[in-house]
Scaffold this active site. Structure first.
Site, mmCIF file in Angstrom:
data_model
loop_
_atom_site.group_PDB
_atom_site.id
_atom_site.type_symbol
_atom_site.label_atom_id
_atom_site.label_comp_id
_atom_site.label_asym_id
_atom_site.label_seq_id
_atom_site.Cartn_x
_atom_site.Cartn_y
_atom_site.Cartn_z
ATOM 1 N N TYR A 53 1.142 -1.530 0.010
ATOM 2 C CA TYR A 53 0.093 0.244 0.109
ATOM 3 C C TYR A 53 0.489 1.454 -0.226
ATOM 4 O O TYR A 53 2.057 1.231 0.522
ATOM 5 C CB TYR A 53 -1.228 0.660 1.271
ATOM 6 C CG TYR A 53 -2.653 -0.955 1.131
ATOM 7 C CD1 TYR A 53 -2.162 -1.588 0.483
ATOM 8 C CD2 TYR A 53 -3.012 -0.626 2.256
ATOM 9 C CE1 TYR A 53 -3.307 -2.523 0.166
ATOM 10 C CE2 TYR A 53 -3.459 -1.949 2.755
ATOM 11 C CZ TYR A 53 -4.288 -2.502 1.263
ATOM 12 O OH TYR A 53 -4.956 -3.634 1.619
ATOM 13 N N LEU A 238 -17.921 -0.995 1.877
ATOM 14 C CA LEU A 238 -19.133 -0.164 1.477
ATOM 15 C C LEU A 238 -19.454 -0.528 -0.383
ATOM 16 O O LEU A 238 -19.171 0.495 -1.234
ATOM 17 C CB LEU A 238 -18.580 1.178 1.883
ATOM 18 C CG LEU A 238 -18.921 1.341 2.712
ATOM 19 C CD1 LEU A 238 -18.265 2.781 3.460
ATOM 20 C CD2 LEU A 238 -20.451 1.250 3.064
ATOM 21 N N THR A 244 -22.604 3.654 -0.681
ATOM 22 C CA THR A 244 -22.240 5.116 -0.583
ATOM 23 C C THR A 244 -24.070 5.361 -1.179
ATOM 24 O O THR A 244 -24.209 6.756 -1.281
ATOM 25 C CB THR A 244 -21.287 6.347 -0.042
ATOM 26 O OG1 THR A 244 -20.936 6.176 -1.864
ATOM 27 C CG2 THR A 244 -20.551 5.387 0.419
#
Length: 347
Positions: A53, A238, A244
């Site tokens: 990352y 999500l 969202t």
């Protein structure tokens, strides 16, 4: 914040966990530091990162920055002991990390040392293998993944080799627990069998994609993990932002993941928008915030250890924290299942 056991380790983790894969690309250092402050204040003690990352995009120039940001926070605050820290060993094929070498006893010690240095700590609570050397059904590969090329004996020998290397790290005190990521039911059971046969580190958790839009885990892995006391750490709960509602109607907000990579890793399909709208409509009928509903649904699944959310900025994190204690009714849970039957695996 609800707490859950991490496998059989005796470690307790929060039902929501802070994902850090945008730290160093979409999320700058000052925002990341504030997110860590707010997360711990809210009772979110599990923080997940990886040596590869940040993402969005993945590139050699930023590799390791997310771990380094966590290290800055640990050094600044001195609160390392309050956090259950999880990171990951990159597997075969990521060429700018150890030349794309597979996970093995030859790479594990070096990878751990690199993570410890960046994280400015002397131990990792949960050390995970990011993906199997043999490939996996994750990342939309479930549509055409062919395991017929696998060599079972080589796979099992590699598992034993890796577990023996992990045992050395446990003995050194550099890791406390071991986890998998992007694994299958067969692979998970083989890791458990190998550890129990040899008295080596046992799988405590598995980090796979899981949301109302992606429920592959509900089949064989759910049964495997419930019976073997392995908790799911759900990534993308999500739906990479779909749930969202921010992408409905063709919207692509500036700075969003879709603005950086329109395919969303193969998730951008017409049915994804149709399924998302059905869940948004359910949230509206129930008087619920769709973000809070999606995360609460994950937290209420019987095999869940923790749902790993990613907040690009502090304002998104505050919104997530506001719904951290929501419990969905049986009626809403049943409606989610009805929608799932109508829109199974929309991407």
């Amino acid at each position: 914040m609800k707490m859950n056991p991490l496998g059989r380790t005796g470690i307790e983790v929060s039902a929501l966990s802070l994902g850090t894969m945008t730290f160093g690309t979409q999320t700058p250092l000052d925002d990341a530091l504030e997110q860590m402050d707010l997360s711990l204040e809210a009772g979110i003690n599990l923080w997940d990162t990886a040596e590869m990352y940040p993402v969005n995009p993945v590139k050699a120039q930023t590799q390791g920055t997310s771990e380094a940001y966590l290290g800055e926070w640990f050094e600044k605050t001195g609160r390392r002991g309050e956090v259950v820290l999880a990171t990951k060993h990159s597997g075969e094929g990521l060429m700018h990390v150890r030349g794309g070498a597979p996970t093995s006893s030859e790479t594990i010690a070096d990878a751990i040392e690199g993570s410890l240095k960046r994280l400015k700590t002397d131990y990792i609570d949960l050390y995970q293998f990011h993906w199997p050397n043999r490939g996996s059904y994750m990342f939309r590969k479930n549509w055409d993944f062919d395991p017929s090329h696998q060599n079972k004996e080589e796979t099992l020998a590699n598992m034993a080799d890796c577990l023996e290397a992990l045992q050395k790290e446990v003995d050194r005190g550099t890791i406390r627990a071991f986890g998998l990521s992007n694994e299958s039911a067969w692979g998970t059971t083989q890791w458990v069998r190998a550890s129990e046969d040899k008295g080596l580190p046992r799988v405590a958790a598995i980090q796979n994609e899981y949301s109302m839009l992606c429920r592959l885990f509900d089949t064989d892995l759910a049964e495997t993990c419930l019976n073997e006391d392995i908790g799911l750490l759900a990534y993308s709960p999500l739906g990479t932002g779909y749930l969202t509602g921010k992408y409905q109607g063709g919207a692509i907000p500036e700075g969003s993941r879709m603005s950086i990579g329109k395919s969303l890793g193969g998730r951008n399909t017409p049915r994804a928008y149709e399924a998302t709208q059905a869940y948004l409509d359910l949230a509206a009928r129930a008087g619920l915030d769709p973000v809070h509903m999606a995360l609460a649904w994950c937290m209420q699944r019987p095999f869940m250890a923790s749902a790993i959310f990613g907040a690009t900025n502090v304002e998104q994190l505050k919104h997530i924290i506001a719904g951290k204690d929501l419990v969905l009714s049986d009626e809403v849970m049943a409606e989610v299942n009805k929608i799932h039957r109508a829109y199974p695996m929309p991407y």
